[in-house]
Design a protein around this motif. Structure first.
Motif, mmCIF file in Angstrom:
data_model
loop_
_atom_site.group_PDB
_atom_site.id
_atom_site.type_symbol
_atom_site.label_atom_id
_atom_site.label_comp_id
_atom_site.label_asym_id
_atom_site.label_seq_id
_atom_site.Cartn_x
_atom_site.Cartn_y
_atom_site.Cartn_z
ATOM 1 N N LEU A 249 18.760 -2.855 78.846
ATOM 2 C CA LEU A 249 18.847 -4.014 78.808
ATOM 3 C C LEU A 249 19.774 -4.520 77.467
ATOM 4 O O LEU A 249 19.729 -4.049 76.346
ATOM 5 N N ASP A 250 20.413 -5.676 77.619
ATOM 6 C CA ASP A 250 21.527 -6.123 76.689
ATOM 7 C C ASP A 250 20.458 -7.043 75.627
ATOM 8 O O ASP A 250 19.315 -7.220 76.026
ATOM 9 N N GLY B 168 15.278 -9.270 75.667
ATOM 10 C CA GLY B 168 14.289 -8.631 74.791
ATOM 11 C C GLY B 168 13.057 -8.899 75.472
ATOM 12 O O GLY B 168 12.155 -7.918 75.553
ATOM 13 N N ALA C 234 12.565 -6.646 78.537
ATOM 14 C CA ALA C 234 12.520 -5.253 77.966
ATOM 15 C C ALA C 234 11.236 -4.902 77.900
ATOM 16 O O ALA C 234 10.285 -3.930 78.014
ATOM 17 N N TYR D 7 16.591 -0.722 74.826
ATOM 18 C CA TYR D 7 16.853 -2.065 74.474
ATOM 19 C C TYR D 7 17.509 -2.006 73.054
ATOM 20 O O TYR D 7 16.770 -1.544 72.305
ATOM 21 N N GLU D 8 18.868 -2.658 72.736
ATOM 22 C CA GLU D 8 19.476 -2.574 71.668
ATOM 23 C C GLU D 8 19.363 -3.888 70.977
ATOM 24 O O GLU D 8 19.797 -4.795 71.418
ATOM 25 N N ASN D 9 18.750 -3.574 69.795
ATOM 26 C CA ASN D 9 18.415 -5.019 69.008
ATOM 27 C C ASN D 9 18.808 -4.520 67.530
ATOM 28 O O ASN D 9 17.598 -3.772 67.028
ATOM 29 N N ASP E 177 22.484 -6.081 68.203
ATOM 30 C CA ASP E 177 23.475 -5.810 69.214
ATOM 31 C C ASP E 177 24.527 -4.760 69.018
ATOM 32 O O ASP E 177 25.112 -4.973 67.646
ATOM 33 N N SER F 89 21.785 -7.167 82.684
ATOM 34 C CA SER F 89 22.468 -8.010 82.089
ATOM 35 C C SER F 89 22.736 -9.352 82.875
ATOM 36 O O SER F 89 22.749 -9.173 83.947
ATOM 37 N N ASN G 271 9.668 1.827 73.110
ATOM 38 C CA ASN G 271 9.829 2.523 74.319
ATOM 39 C C ASN G 271 9.564 3.894 74.537
ATOM 40 O O ASN G 271 9.378 4.587 75.566
#
Length: 301
Positions: free
Chosen positions: A154-155, A159, A162, A174-176, A178, A197, A244
């Protein structure tokens, strides 16, 4: 094109123009010369600022190849959110661009497209449309099958979705902070993850493994959208909503050092993430989370 070196009535980016020229040359329909930039006499790559001219090959010139007339394109109701009032309007084609490119140029990511029909017959996205054709674009079928176990990516804007997917035991990376579109696309490809997205440009990147547009701004609707589209296996309370990772049961003594004051005396049941060590128990938020789980299980299990 209405003569040597002049394109009219067709908007395109430079890469699209170059690809079109390349296809014309491969077919022997045109010749063109690139005037080398100073200091780079052997340059083979077109760059902005290069001077070029295009002239017809005697006996082969066909203006209709670039201006191949108009087609009509009708979209499924689910896809009209992307096209608005353009649905059903005539669309000019150039005789070289694929139907997939035409559909994307109208605003619809191919991740959202199901069956393509031309004059009632199914065609591939690589079909080259010609003037007079009638195109019907269906939405992707639900549930959407996957040849591999479902894994999502997920972008930065998703969040909450996710965390809710993880709550249901679904593998949702999930990337945070970005990491950028290119890195997201590369991770999707490397790990065979379905990229979720609301960014249509991101979903158009060719390198992604697979993708899906998330249609709503609201987390509850987003969750229903993903679950109805992909029908993943649900296994609530088995994943860490923070990282995750996988959860495992833990006793009070094992996690005591990770608990706030008095929590160890109040609760008896604990779980801990095997990856990040996050500890879980049925605290004040459990009723709200349990309602999310119960709703999803009732609708999609």
């Amino acid at each position: 094109m209405d003569g040597p070196g002049r394109f009219v009535g067709y908007r395109a980016t430079l890469p699209q123009v170059y690809r079109t020229l390349g296809k014309l040359v491969e077919r022997g329909l045109v010749e063109f010369e690139v005037e080398a930039r100073e200091g780079k006499p052997d340059a083979k790559i077109y760059r902005p600022g290069s001077k070029w001219s295009c002239s017809p090959v005697p006996g082969f010139w066909d203006p209709g190849l670039v201006n191949a007339g108009e087609i009509t394109v009708e979209f499924a109701p689910e896809l009209r959110v992307f096209v608005g009032q353009r649905d059903g309007s005539p669309v000019r084609v150039d005789g070289t661009s694929t139907l997939g490119h035409v559909v994307e140029s109208l605003g619809v990511p191919l991740t959202e497209v199901g069956v393509l029909l031309v004059n009632g017959e199914p065609v591939a996205a690589g079909h080259t449309p010609r003037g007079g054709e009638s195109v019907t674009v269906a939405a992707v079928a639900r549930p959407q099958t996957s040849p591999e176990p479902l894994r999502f990516l997920l972008d930065i804007h998703l969040g909450t979705l996710a965390r809710r997917l993880r709550l249901l035991g679904i593998d949702a990376a999930y990337e945070n902070p970005d990491i950028g579109d290119a890195a997201l696309a590369a991770r999707s490809a490397a790990e065979h993850r379905v990229l979720l997205s609301r960014d249509r440009g991101l979903l158009r990147r060719r390198e992604i493994f697979s993708g899906a547009y998330v249609y709503s701004h609201h987390p509850a609707e987003q969750l229903d959208d993903v679950l109805s589209r992909f029908a993943p296996r649900l296994a609530p309370w088995t994943r860490c909503t923070s990282c995750n990772g996988t959860l495992r049961a833990a006793d009070r003594e094992t996690v005591r050092d990770h608990l706030p004051d008095s929590t160890g005396q109040t609760y008896d049941s604990f779980a801990q993430c095997v990856d990040c060590g996050q500890t879980y128990w049925k605290g004040a938020h459990h009723a709200r989370l349990d309602a999310i789980v119960a709703d999803a299980m009732a609708k999609f299990a």
